[in-house]
Write a protein that holds these residues in place. Structure first.
Motif, PDB file in Angstrom:
ATOM      1  N   CYS A  57       0.801  -1.218   0.000  1.00 42.55           N
ATOM      2  CA  CYS A  57       0.000   0.000   0.000  1.00 42.55           C
ATOM      3  C   CYS A  57       0.839   1.275   0.000  1.00 42.55           C
ATOM      4  N   TYR A  58       0.911   1.977   1.130  1.00 41.55           N
ATOM      5  CA  TYR A  58       1.573   3.273   1.222  1.00 41.55           C
ATOM      6  C   TYR A  58       3.055   3.192   0.889  1.00 41.55           C
ATOM      7  N   ASP A  59       3.636   2.003   0.956  1.00 45.41           N
ATOM      8  CA  ASP A  59       5.032   1.847   0.551  1.00 45.41           C
ATOM      9  C   ASP A  59       5.265   2.385  -0.856  1.00 45.41           C
ATOM     10  N   LYS A  60       4.259   2.248  -1.740  1.00 46.18           N
ATOM     11  CA  LYS A  60       4.484   2.620  -3.134  1.00 46.18           C
ATOM     12  C   LYS A  60       4.488   4.133  -3.349  1.00 46.18           C
ATOM     13  N   ALA A  61       4.097   4.900  -2.338  1.00 43.98           N
ATOM     14  CA  ALA A  61       4.160   6.354  -2.447  1.00 43.98           C
ATOM     15  C   ALA A  61       5.594   6.875  -2.348  1.00 43.98           C
ATOM     16  N   PHE A  62       6.520   5.996  -2.025  1.00 43.29           N
ATOM     17  CA  PHE A  62       7.915   6.377  -1.832  1.00 43.29           C
ATOM     18  C   PHE A  62       8.759   5.715  -2.921  1.00 43.29           C
ATOM     19  N   PRO A  63       9.327   6.487  -3.849  1.00 37.63           N
ATOM     20  CA  PRO A  63      10.092   5.905  -4.956  1.00 37.63           C
ATOM     21  C   PRO A  63      11.223   4.998  -4.505  1.00 37.63           C
ATOM     22  N   SER A 113     -10.862   8.895  -0.947  1.00 37.01           N
ATOM     23  CA  SER A 113     -10.605  10.070  -0.118  1.00 37.01           C
ATOM     24  C   SER A 113     -11.572  10.146   1.060  1.00 37.01           C
ATOM     25  N   ARG A 114     -11.032  10.485   2.216  1.00 35.56           N
ATOM     26  CA  ARG A 114     -11.866  10.648   3.411  1.00 35.56           C
ATOM     27  C   ARG A 114     -12.385  12.066   3.530  1.00 35.56           C
ATOM     28  N   THR A 115     -11.614  13.045   3.067  1.00 37.19           N
ATOM     29  CA  THR A 115     -11.971  14.450   3.281  1.00 37.19           C
ATOM     30  C   THR A 115     -12.799  15.031   2.135  1.00 37.19           C
ATOM     31  N   LEU A 144     -16.686   6.738  -7.567  1.00 36.75           N
ATOM     32  CA  LEU A 144     -15.382   6.310  -7.071  1.00 36.75           C
ATOM     33  C   LEU A 144     -14.318   6.363  -8.166  1.00 36.75           C
ATOM     34  N   ALA A 145     -14.727   6.179  -9.412  1.00 41.15           N
ATOM     35  CA  ALA A 145     -13.767   6.231 -10.510  1.00 41.15           C
ATOM     36  C   ALA A 145     -13.143   7.611 -10.652  1.00 41.15           C
ATOM     37  N   ARG A 146     -13.777   8.633 -10.102  1.00 42.10           N
ATOM     38  CA  ARG A 146     -13.254   9.999 -10.186  1.00 42.10           C
ATOM     39  C   ARG A 146     -12.624  10.469  -8.872  1.00 42.10           C
ATOM     40  N   ASP A 147     -12.504   9.564  -7.919  1.00 44.43           N
ATOM     41  CA  ASP A 147     -11.965   9.926  -6.617  1.00 44.43           C
ATOM     42  C   ASP A 147     -10.479  10.287  -6.723  1.00 44.43           C
ATOM     43  N   ARG A 148     -10.062  11.307  -5.985  1.00 45.53           N
ATOM     44  CA  ARG A 148      -8.675  11.756  -6.109  1.00 45.53           C
ATOM     45  C   ARG A 148      -7.696  10.749  -5.520  1.00 45.53           C
ATOM     46  N   TRP A 149      -8.100   9.994  -4.503  1.00 41.92           N
ATOM     47  CA  TRP A 149      -7.196   8.957  -3.971  1.00 41.92           C
ATOM     48  C   TRP A 149      -7.084   7.777  -4.935  1.00 41.92           C
ATOM     49  N   LYS A 150      -8.136   7.498  -5.675  1.00 40.49           N
ATOM     50  CA  LYS A 150      -8.062   6.468  -6.722  1.00 40.49           C
ATOM     51  C   LYS A 150      -7.088   6.920  -7.806  1.00 40.49           C
ATOM     52  N   ARG A 151      -7.152   8.191  -8.164  1.00 37.39           N
ATOM     53  CA  ARG A 151      -6.248   8.724  -9.185  1.00 37.39           C
ATOM     54  C   ARG A 151      -4.790   8.616  -8.731  1.00 37.39           C
ATOM     55  N   ARG A 152      -4.529   8.892  -7.465  1.00 41.66           N
ATOM     56  CA  ARG A 152      -3.167   8.769  -6.932  1.00 41.66           C
ATOM     57  C   ARG A 152      -2.716   7.310  -6.927  1.00 41.66           C
ATOM     58  N   PHE A 159     -15.315  -1.602   4.310  1.00 41.80           N
ATOM     59  CA  PHE A 159     -15.054  -2.265   5.586  1.00 41.80           C
ATOM     60  C   PHE A 159     -14.926  -1.174   6.639  1.00 41.80           C
ATOM     61  N   GLY A 160     -15.748  -1.250   7.687  1.00 38.82           N
ATOM     62  CA  GLY A 160     -15.735  -0.183   8.681  1.00 38.82           C
ATOM     63  C   GLY A 160     -16.036   1.157   8.036  1.00 38.82           C
ATOM     64  N   ASP A 161     -15.156   2.138   8.267  1.00 37.95           N
ATOM     65  CA  ASP A 161     -15.344   3.475   7.711  1.00 37.95           C
ATOM     66  C   ASP A 161     -14.730   3.642   6.321  1.00 37.95           C
ATOM     67  N   LEU A 162     -14.141   2.586   5.794  1.00 36.86           N
ATOM     68  CA  LEU A 162     -13.346   2.712   4.576  1.00 36.86           C
ATOM     69  C   LEU A 162     -14.086   2.180   3.353  1.00 36.86           C
ATOM     70  N   ARG A 163     -13.952   2.905   2.257  1.00 36.78           N
ATOM     71  CA  ARG A 163     -14.486   2.487   0.955  1.00 36.78           C
ATOM     72  C   ARG A 163     -13.289   2.333   0.015  1.00 36.78           C
ATOM     73  N   PHE A 164     -12.997   1.106  -0.374  1.00 39.39           N
ATOM     74  CA  PHE A 164     -11.777   0.827  -1.122  1.00 39.39           C
ATOM     75  C   PHE A 164     -11.968   1.083  -2.618  1.00 39.39           C
ATOM     76  N   VAL A 165     -10.878   1.484  -3.283  1.00 39.52           N
ATOM     77  CA  VAL A 165     -10.970   1.877  -4.691  1.00 39.52           C
ATOM     78  C   VAL A 165     -10.800   0.707  -5.654  1.00 39.52           C
ATOM     79  N   ALA A 166     -10.551  -0.507  -5.135  1.00 33.47           N
ATOM     80  CA  ALA A 166     -10.333  -1.687  -5.998  1.00 33.47           C
ATOM     81  C   ALA A 166      -9.193  -1.389  -6.979  1.00 33.47           C
ATOM     82  N   SER A 167      -9.488  -1.312  -8.289  1.00 25.94           N
ATOM     83  CA  SER A 167      -8.492  -0.891  -9.287  1.00 25.94           C
ATOM     84  C   SER A 167      -7.260  -1.786  -9.324  1.00 25.94           C
ATOM     85  N   ALA A 168      -7.441  -3.091  -9.111  1.00 23.81           N
ATOM     86  CA  ALA A 168      -6.336  -4.023  -9.308  1.00 23.81           C
ATOM     87  C   ALA A 168      -5.889  -3.938 -10.755  1.00 23.81           C
TER      88      ALA A 168
END
Length: 279
Positions: free
Chosen positions: A144-150, A173-175, A181-189, A214-223
């Motif tokens: 997951c977040y590991d990939k945000a770091f080159p 995105s939470r905020t 969801l296809a237009r969500d900015r966190w999905k784009r990232r 799951f819980g408060d989270l809505r996942f972007v899928a996008s495998a």
């Protein structure tokens, strides 16, 4: 020519391990029937992810790397190479981990290094990245977040990884959530990181992710599967599914690196102080 078929999964997983194993068994059976050699399952597919990232969520069941659940996963994998995410209990310390198995047992294990928001309230951080040999080639894993770091993917590529699997529980995105969801900015990232990491290291990239909620989270899928040129060659979109592609891996790497070799053309002496820098 030796062609490898690979598959990355977008699917929902929760706390029910038996239901999760039943889903994994079906995915492996279908992958085997389709001639897949490498199957990437999402982060935390054994027991589900955190219900929120606010620091107070109950975590998934803690499993030992040498415990019965990982042995069960290996038995299901059989002749396939399978990667999966789980909560690792190592001497009473919990890690958000990923394991790579075949029917012969564990081939590799990775503990998530980079922790977003309040994930560190549940897990300790891992401390490195290492590639390892498998029947389908030299592989690297991250979460997951590991990939945000080159540096994460670059470390694996410099260690000889031909294929990198990134397993995620990446939410929208939470905020500023998007209705679509296809237009969500966190999905784009999510998608941008996948393409950039593949291109800058000229490697085959598999990105698996949780889907649904799951819980408060809505996942972007996008495998997805991304080629060494950064092109998406298979993608599930924002719904549950399996992205499948095939490559002659040594050949596509050689072709991508023939003239513009990003690893070969590095100038480490020009940025040798990078690791010592502070934000």
């Amino acid at each position: 020519m030796s062609v490898l078929r690979v598959a990355a999964v977008a699917a929902p997983f929760d706390r029910d391990l038996e239901t999760g194993f039943a889903r994994i068994s079906r995915l492996i059976d279908q992958a085997r029937a389709d001639g897949v050699g490498l199957l990437a399952l999402p982060e935390a597919c054994l027991g589900g992810y955190l219900a929120n990232l606010d620091g107070g969520a109950d975590g998934p069941p803690a499993l030992a790397l040498d415990g019965p659940e990982i042995r069960r996963l290996a038995a299901l994998a059989g002749d396939l190479v399978v990667t999966a995410g789980y909560c690792e209990n190592a001497g009473g310390r919990l890690y958000n981990s990923a394991v790579c198995v075949t029917g012969d047992g564990v081939l590799g294990n990775h503990r998530k290094v980079h922790q977003p928001l309040s994930e560190d309230a549940t897990y300790r951080a891992g401390n490195g990245f290492a590639a390892f040999d498998t029947p389908v080639g030299r592989l690297g894993m991250m979460i997951c977040y590991d990939k945000a770091f080159p540096e994460s993917a670059r470390s694996l590529a410099l260690d000889g990884a031909e294929i990198v699997v990134c397993m995620s529980a990446w939410p929208g995105s939470r905020t500023s959530p998007a209705a679509d969801l296809a237009r969500d900015r966190w999905k784009r990232r999510f998608d941008l990181f996948d393409r950039a990491r593949a291109l800058e290291n000229q490697i085959v990239w598999l990105s698996a992710n949780q889907s649904g909620t799951f819980g408060d989270l809505r996942f972007v899928a996008s495998a997805k599967v991304v080629d060494p040129g950064g092109e998406i060659v298979a993608d599930t979109g924002v719904t549950e599914g399996v992205a499948v592609a095939e490559f002659d891996v040594p050949r596509v790497l050689e072709t991508a690196r023939r003239s513009m070799g990003h690893l070969r053309d590095r100038r480490p002496e020009a940025y040798e102080d990078l690791v010592a820098s502070r934000y």
